[in-house]
Motif scaffolding. Structure first.
Motif, short mmCIF file in Angstrom:
data_model
loop_
_atom_site.label_atom_id
_atom_site.label_comp_id
_atom_site.label_asym_id
_atom_site.label_seq_id
_atom_site.Cartn_x
_atom_site.Cartn_y
_atom_site.Cartn_z
N GLY A 88 31.00 59.82 40.43
CA GLY A 88 31.81 60.25 41.56
C GLY A 88 33.29 60.14 41.29
N THR A 89 34.05 61.05 41.87
CA THR A 89 35.51 61.01 41.83
C THR A 89 36.02 60.73 43.24
N GLY A 90 37.32 60.87 43.44
CA GLY A 90 37.89 60.51 44.74
C GLY A 90 37.94 59.01 44.86
N VAL A 91 37.34 58.45 45.89
CA VAL A 91 37.26 57.00 46.05
C VAL A 91 36.12 56.50 45.18
N SER A 92 36.46 55.76 44.13
CA SER A 92 35.43 55.27 43.20
C SER A 92 34.92 53.89 43.57
N GLY A 93 35.64 53.18 44.46
CA GLY A 93 35.20 51.86 44.87
C GLY A 93 36.07 51.32 45.98
N TYR A 94 35.53 50.36 46.75
CA TYR A 94 36.30 49.71 47.80
C TYR A 94 35.70 48.33 48.05
N ALA A 95 36.47 47.47 48.72
CA ALA A 95 35.98 46.13 49.02
C ALA A 95 36.73 45.56 50.21
N TRP A 96 36.01 44.80 51.04
CA TRP A 96 36.61 43.97 52.08
C TRP A 96 36.78 42.56 51.52
N SER A 97 37.84 41.89 51.92
CA SER A 97 37.98 40.50 51.53
C SER A 97 36.90 39.68 52.22
N LEU A 104 40.52 46.98 50.38
CA LEU A 104 41.04 47.50 49.12
C LEU A 104 40.26 48.76 48.76
N VAL A 105 40.98 49.79 48.32
CA VAL A 105 40.38 51.07 47.93
C VAL A 105 40.90 51.47 46.57
N GLN A 106 40.00 51.89 45.69
CA GLN A 106 40.38 52.42 44.38
C GLN A 106 40.07 53.91 44.35
N ALA A 107 41.08 54.72 44.05
CA ALA A 107 40.92 56.17 44.01
C ALA A 107 41.61 56.69 42.76
N GLY A 108 40.82 57.14 41.78
CA GLY A 108 41.41 57.58 40.52
C GLY A 108 42.08 56.40 39.84
N ASN A 109 43.35 56.57 39.48
CA ASN A 109 44.08 55.46 38.85
C ASN A 109 45.01 54.76 39.84
N GLN A 110 44.72 54.87 41.13
CA GLN A 110 45.55 54.26 42.16
C GLN A 110 44.75 53.24 42.96
N ILE A 111 45.48 52.19 43.42
CA ILE A 111 44.90 51.14 44.24
C ILE A 111 45.67 51.10 45.56
N PHE A 112 44.92 51.03 46.68
CA PHE A 112 45.52 50.96 48.01
C PHE A 112 44.93 49.78 48.77
N PRO A 133 40.14 45.75 39.81
CA PRO A 133 40.93 45.02 40.81
C PRO A 133 40.02 44.22 41.74
N ARG A 134 40.31 42.93 41.91
CA ARG A 134 39.49 42.06 42.76
C ARG A 134 40.38 41.12 43.56
N MET A 135 40.10 41.04 44.86
CA MET A 135 40.88 40.20 45.74
C MET A 135 40.34 38.77 45.75
N SER A 136 41.23 37.83 46.05
CA SER A 136 40.79 36.47 46.33
C SER A 136 40.01 36.47 47.63
N ARG A 137 39.32 35.38 47.90
CA ARG A 137 38.44 35.33 49.07
C ARG A 137 39.16 35.64 50.37
N ASP A 138 40.40 35.14 50.52
CA ASP A 138 41.14 35.36 51.76
C ASP A 138 41.93 36.67 51.78
N GLY A 139 41.86 37.44 50.70
CA GLY A 139 42.58 38.71 50.66
C GLY A 139 44.07 38.57 50.44
N GLY A 140 44.54 37.38 50.09
CA GLY A 140 45.98 37.18 49.91
C GLY A 140 46.48 37.50 48.53
#
Length: 218
Positions: A88-97, A104-112, A133-140
């Motif tokens: 898949g292209t577009g949004v390749s992955g996402y995660a909630w803290s 967090l959203v990964q789309a192509g070579n960009q992180i939002f 890209p991976r967030m800490s548990r609290d998302g900080g």
């Protein structure tokens, strides 16, 4: 009037009937479900949400047009996608803290990232190449690998710059290979052990454990 199915129909990606929602997760609070979906039935995915009480569905994130192609990906990113069987292209992955409501959203070579469902999207990348890209548990905080080195970024400060944590990865070779990397899972882990990450946040988000892989000739 019925239509005959052609060879082109059979050989398309995704196969007919296979463009279904995936990466289904509960949003913080448990009242919403988020998932990746392609309304047009293509490989280009968007991030959607569904309110469990009302059944209302809406688009949370529409990827930039550049994310619909793999041309902007580095060789390291392309190899990682291949090992994870990501088509898949577009949004390749996402995660909630795990705590709080950072998305967090990964789309192509960009992180939002953004806080909650109503916050403003913030673009983090400064040229691409941010792997895993991976967030800490609290998302900080956010950690990622770039050019074989491990970095961390404070998400609580708007203008914070990534902090480089390691300094001994190998330069990129002729084919994009690096004998020594920090924070990346080795080939065997990715292919045979279903482990795609090579670093881990401590529960309090203050420390990182990581693996260093050395494939240099003996």
């Amino acid at each position: 009037m019925s239509r005959r199915i052609t060879l082109d129909d059979i050989a398309q990606l995704p196969p007919p009937g296979m463009a279904v929602p995936n990466s289904v997760r509960f949003a913080p609070g448990g009242n919403l479900v988020t998932y990746l979906h392609s309304p047009g039935g293509s490989l280009t995915q968007e991030l959607w949400a569904c309110d469990l009480a009302s059944g209302r569905e809406w688009r949370l994130f529409e990827p930039p047009s550049a994310a619909a192609s793999e041309e902007s990906l580095s060789r390291e990113e392309a190899l990682r996608r291949e090992r994870q069987r990501q088509l898949g292209t577009g949004v390749s992955g996402y995660a909630w803290s795990e705590q709080g409501d950072t998305l967090l959203v990964q789309a192509g070579n960009q992180i939002f990232v953004r806080r909650g469902l109503e916050g403003e999207w913030r673009s983090l990348t400064d040229g691409g190449g941010w792997l895993d890209p991976r967030m800490s548990r609290d998302g900080g905080r956010l950690a990622f690998v770039r050019d074989g080195e491990l970095y961390a970024l404070d998400l609580t400060t708007e203008d914070a710059a990534p902090l480089r944590l390691t300094h001994d990865a190998s330069p990129s070779g002729e084919y994009g290979d690096r004998p020594v990397t920090n924070g990346l899972a080795e080939y065997i882990a990715q292919e045979e052990m279903d482990r795609s990450t090579g670093f881990w946040w401590s529960p309090d988000g203050r420390r990182l454990a990581f693996e260093q892989v050395d494939n240099s000739p003996a």
